[in-house]
Scaffold this active site. Structure first.
Site, PDB file in Angstrom:
ATOM      1  N   HIS A  72      19.501  -4.824 -19.589  1.00  0.00           N
ATOM      2  CA  HIS A  72      20.943  -5.065 -19.485  1.00  0.00           C
ATOM      3  C   HIS A  72      21.258  -5.891 -18.267  1.00  0.00           C
ATOM      4  O   HIS A  72      20.863  -5.536 -17.169  1.00  0.00           O
ATOM      5  CB  HIS A  72      21.704  -3.740 -19.397  1.00  0.00           C
ATOM      6  N   TYR A 194      34.063  -1.698 -17.858  1.00  0.00           N
ATOM      7  CA  TYR A 194      34.905  -0.839 -17.030  1.00  0.00           C
ATOM      8  C   TYR A 194      36.350  -1.244 -17.274  1.00  0.00           C
ATOM      9  O   TYR A 194      36.719  -2.395 -17.026  1.00  0.00           O
ATOM     10  CB  TYR A 194      34.575  -1.032 -15.550  1.00  0.00           C
ATOM     11  N   PRO A 286      28.718   9.585 -10.405  1.00  0.00           N
ATOM     12  CA  PRO A 286      28.083   8.699 -11.395  1.00  0.00           C
ATOM     13  C   PRO A 286      28.738   7.316 -11.510  1.00  0.00           C
ATOM     14  O   PRO A 286      28.335   6.524 -12.347  1.00  0.00           O
ATOM     15  CB  PRO A 286      28.194   9.485 -12.702  1.00  0.00           C
ATOM     16  N   LYS A 290      23.695   5.726  -9.977  1.00  0.00           N
ATOM     17  CA  LYS A 290      22.638   5.642  -8.974  1.00  0.00           C
ATOM     18  C   LYS A 290      21.778   6.907  -8.864  1.00  0.00           C
ATOM     19  O   LYS A 290      20.714   6.877  -8.244  1.00  0.00           O
ATOM     20  CB  LYS A 290      23.263   5.405  -7.586  1.00  0.00           C
ATOM     21  N   TYR A 381      24.572  -3.274  -7.155  1.00  0.00           N
ATOM     22  CA  TYR A 381      24.745  -2.617  -8.459  1.00  0.00           C
ATOM     23  C   TYR A 381      23.382  -2.261  -9.067  1.00  0.00           C
ATOM     24  O   TYR A 381      23.208  -1.179  -9.615  1.00  0.00           O
ATOM     25  CB  TYR A 381      25.511  -3.577  -9.371  1.00  0.00           C
TER      26      TYR A 381
HETATM   27  P1  RFL Z   1      17.931  17.216 -12.078  1.00  0.00           P
HETATM   28  O1  RFL Z   1      17.721  16.227 -13.128  1.00  0.00           O
HETATM   29  O2  RFL Z   1      19.229  17.938 -12.022  1.00  0.00           O
HETATM   30  O3  RFL Z   1      16.754  18.266 -12.186  1.00  0.00           O
HETATM   31  C1  RFL Z   1      16.739  19.450 -11.430  1.00  0.00           C
HETATM   32  C2  RFL Z   1      15.879  20.460 -12.162  1.00  0.00           C
HETATM   33  O4  RFL Z   1      15.756  21.634 -11.359  1.00  0.00           O
HETATM   34  C3  RFL Z   1      15.876  22.775 -12.198  1.00  0.00           C
HETATM   35  N1  RFL Z   1      16.319  23.894 -11.358  1.00  0.00           N
HETATM   36  C4  RFL Z   1      15.532  24.954 -11.033  1.00  0.00           C
HETATM   37  N2  RFL Z   1      14.258  25.240 -11.341  1.00  0.00           N
HETATM   38  C5  RFL Z   1      13.755  26.411 -10.859  1.00  0.00           C
HETATM   39  N3  RFL Z   1      14.466  27.276 -10.078  1.00  0.00           N
HETATM   40  C6  RFL Z   1      15.742  27.016  -9.734  1.00  0.00           C
HETATM   41  N4  RFL Z   1      16.434  27.843  -8.975  1.00  0.00           N
HETATM   42  C7  RFL Z   1      16.330  25.789 -10.218  1.00  0.00           C
HETATM   43  N5  RFL Z   1      17.548  25.216 -10.079  1.00  0.00           N
HETATM   44  C8  RFL Z   1      17.525  24.075 -10.777  1.00  0.00           C
HETATM   45  C9  RFL Z   1      16.887  22.359 -13.245  1.00  0.00           C
HETATM   46  O5  RFL Z   1      16.761  23.150 -14.422  1.00  0.00           O
HETATM   47  C10 RFL Z   1      16.504  20.900 -13.471  1.00  0.00           C
HETATM   48  O6  RFL Z   1      15.555  20.754 -14.507  1.00  0.00           O
HETATM   49  O7  RFL Z   1      17.728  16.594 -10.608  1.00  0.00           O
HETATM   50  P2  RFL Z   1      16.869  15.317 -10.118  1.00  0.00           P
HETATM   51  O8  RFL Z   1      15.455  15.402 -10.550  1.00  0.00           O
HETATM   52  O9  RFL Z   1      17.191  15.221  -8.676  1.00  0.00           O
HETATM   53  O10 RFL Z   1      17.485  14.070 -10.882  1.00  0.00           O
HETATM   54  C11 RFL Z   1      18.807  13.660 -10.637  1.00  0.00           C
HETATM   55  C12 RFL Z   1      19.400  13.033 -11.905  1.00  0.00           C
HETATM   56  O11 RFL Z   1      19.232  13.914 -12.987  1.00  0.00           O
HETATM   57  C13 RFL Z   1      20.883  12.709 -11.712  1.00  0.00           C
HETATM   58  O12 RFL Z   1      21.086  12.129 -10.446  1.00  0.00           O
HETATM   59  C14 RFL Z   1      21.392  11.720 -12.779  1.00  0.00           C
HETATM   60  O13 RFL Z   1      21.390  12.302 -14.051  1.00  0.00           O
HETATM   61  C15 RFL Z   1      22.793  11.243 -12.418  1.00  0.00           C
HETATM   62  N6  RFL Z   1      23.364  10.377 -13.463  1.00  0.00           N
HETATM   63  C16 RFL Z   1      22.981   9.056 -13.555  1.00  0.00           C
HETATM   64  N7  RFL Z   1      22.063   8.543 -12.696  1.00  0.00           N
HETATM   65  C17 RFL Z   1      21.621   7.262 -12.836  1.00  0.00           C
HETATM   66  O14 RFL Z   1      20.772   6.818 -12.032  1.00  0.00           O
HETATM   67  N8  RFL Z   1      22.095   6.431 -13.843  1.00  0.00           N
HETATM   68  C18 RFL Z   1      23.020   6.878 -14.755  1.00  0.00           C
HETATM   69  O15 RFL Z   1      23.384   6.119 -15.668  1.00  0.00           O
HETATM   70  C19 RFL Z   1      23.527   8.225 -14.613  1.00  0.00           C
HETATM   71  N9  RFL Z   1      24.420   8.725 -15.491  1.00  0.00           N
HETATM   72  C20 RFL Z   1      24.279  10.905 -14.393  1.00  0.00           C
HETATM   73  C21 RFL Z   1      24.793  10.047 -15.403  1.00  0.00           C
HETATM   74  C22 RFL Z   1      24.685  12.246 -14.364  1.00  0.00           C
HETATM   75  C23 RFL Z   1      25.586  12.723 -15.289  1.00  0.00           C
HETATM   76  N10 RFL Z   1      25.975  14.073 -15.205  1.00  0.00           N
HETATM   77  C24 RFL Z   1      25.806  14.983 -16.252  1.00  0.00           C
HETATM   78  C25 RFL Z   1      26.357  14.604 -13.927  1.00  0.00           C
HETATM   79  C26 RFL Z   1      25.685  10.536 -16.330  1.00  0.00           C
HETATM   80  C27 RFL Z   1      26.114  11.868 -16.285  1.00  0.00           C
HETATM   81  C28 RFL Z   1      27.108  12.337 -17.312  1.00  0.00           C
END
Ligand code: RFL
Length: 384
Positions: A72, A194, A286, A290, A381
């Site tokens: 993209h 956007y 979000p 990032k 970006y």
């Molecule tokens: P995660 O993915 O939240 O994983 C954390 C894991 O830890 C587990 N956990 C535990 N395990 C054992 N004991 C405990 N006490 C625990 N507590 C928690 C959880 O079950 C989970 O499996 O964190 P990580 O690895 O730091 O990754 C971060 C990303 O997931 C997050 O920053 C992104 O999803 C944010 N985000 C986006 N980021 C991008 O870079 N590009 C995007 O397009 C983007 N779109 C988004 C997003 C986040 C969104 N939401 C739902 C907030 C879109 C959305 C809607």
């Protein structure tokens, strides 16, 4: 239960870290609260920046992304004055995004981690981490490591294991909420779009040829149940100004959830034998996509530092871990914050709402008209 490196959480941060450590022959154990099925189906991020694509490719973790990720390079902005596109792949450093849904990446990373001989235990909830001894307590008993890495997201336990008098949490609630929607519909436009509107922000983002993500700014106390499919599509049509720019390709809404725009940074991101990575160290709103990219960046930095410590007894890079990552995290936070002020108008009750609204228009026209502003935008970006 012992491992050289204990990792709490099997999201992008924990799994990239685990894979990189296994590639260097380091003994690792991941403890994950969810089931394998649960973490492999959690749809969240989708936009991988240039650095993430490089990390995954260089470390042999990109097969799925290369097979079905989509490149993209363009985003578009719409407001009352019209629409303009930015082909950011031709601006700044000429970098592009790869769109690959996070749950597919997580699925790939788990398979490869196991293939590399990594150990992972699902359905294990960590309740306490001792940073001094690298001991972790959970519902299955106790695990010990030489190091512990908290990759357990922003609500995890690893943050609480940092002593409050040594670690500062810089936090901001932007006072804005998005209804994040997944639809079983192809993209309506070729670009990420956007839309700025007096009713609130609306966003359109690709996920896969059959799935498109939309965002709608809503009241913070809105209930997603109050947004049936018809209401979502009609509000999107208003804010995306379909009468002017053409219709949206509608399909069933398969997921709707509230996302509050919040950001925070923990400084330092380490204490004793404990290190934090990903959302555990820094939550980012979000607005600029990032979060997963920062998680992957930190996982690579930390993997290198832990490898030095374990294989060469050299802890210099580990000591510098927070210092290495924090400037990059803050740059991303700054850009994300700028995006928030661009995408959302002031609340009507704010005394200077009129001033802010015109300011926002000026900010957008600067981006539309100034090549150097566009280069700066593109660089931030896609980059970290
Ligand atoms: P995660 O993915 O939240 O994983 C954390 C894991 O830890 C587990 N956990 C535990 N395990 C054992 N004991 C405990 N006490 C625990 N507590 C928690 C959880 O079950 C989970 O499996 O964190 P990580 O690895 O730091 O990754 C971060 C990303 O997931 C997050 O920053 C992104 O999803 C944010 N985000 C986006 N980021 C991008 O870079 N590009 C995007 O397009 C983007 N779109 C988004 C997003 C986040 C969104 N939401 C739902 C907030 C879109 C959305 C809607």
């Amino acid at each position: 239960d012992r491992a050289t490196v204990l990792i709490v959480g099997a999201g992008p941060a924990g799994l990239v870290l685990g894979n990189l450590l296994r590639a260097n022959g380091i003994d690792t154990l991941i403890l994950e609260r969810g089931s394998r099925e649960r973490v492999q189906t959690r749809a969240r991020a989708g936009f991988l920046g240039a650095n993430s694509a490089r990390v995954l490719t260089e470390h042999g973790l990109a097969a799925g992304m290369l097979r079905s990720g989509q490149s993209h390079d363009t985003c578009a902005f719409r407001d009352a004055e019209g629409e303009f596109e930015l082909n950011y792949g031709e601006l700044g450093r000429g970098e592009v995004h790869t769109v690959y849904p996070q749950q597919h990446l997580v699925t790939d990373l788990i398979a490869e981690y196991l293939h590399r001989g990594g150990r992972i235990r699902f359905d294990v909830t960590v309740t306490e981490i001792d940073a001094a001894t690298a001991t972790v307590r959970h519902n299955g008993g106790e695990s010990r490591g030489r190091f512990v890495v908290g990759c357990d997201g922003s609500n995890g336990v690893s943050r609480r294991a940092l002593p409050a008098d040594l670690a500062t949490r810089h936090a901001r609630d932007h006072g804005i909420a998005w209804l994040a929607v997944l639809t079983e519909a192809p993209q309506s436009m070729t670009a990420v779009t956007y839309a700025l509107h007096d009713n609130g922000f609306a966003g359109h983002m690709a996920r896969s040829p059959q799935v498109t993500r939309y965002y709608l700014q809503v009241c913070a106390d809105d209930d997603p149940a109050a947004w049936p499919d018809e209401r979502i599509w009609s509000e999107l049509a208003i804010r995306m100004r379909v009468d002017r720019f053409g219709p949206l390709r509608e399909g069933p809404v398969t997921e709707r959830r509230m996302v509050r725009l919040r950001s925070d940074v923990v400084d330092p991101m380490q204490h004793g034998r404990l290190f934090l990575a990903g959302d555990a160290a820094s939550l980012i709103s979000p607005s600029a996509a990032k979060g997963a990219n920062l998680a992957i960046m930190q996982a690579e930095v930390l993997a290198r530092a832990l490898t030095d410590a374990v294989t060469r007894e050299d802890e210099a890079a580990l000591r510098a871990y927070s210092r290495t990552c924090l400037p990059r995290i803050w740059r991303a936070q700054e850009f994300s914050h700028w995006m928030i002020t661009l995408l959302h108008g002031p609340a009507a009750a704010e005394p200077d709402a009129g001033f802010q609204r015109v300011l926002r228009r000026a900010r957008l026209s600067s981006l539309r008209d100034s090549r150097s502003h566009q280069d700066f935008f593109a660089e931030n970006y896609v980059g970290i």
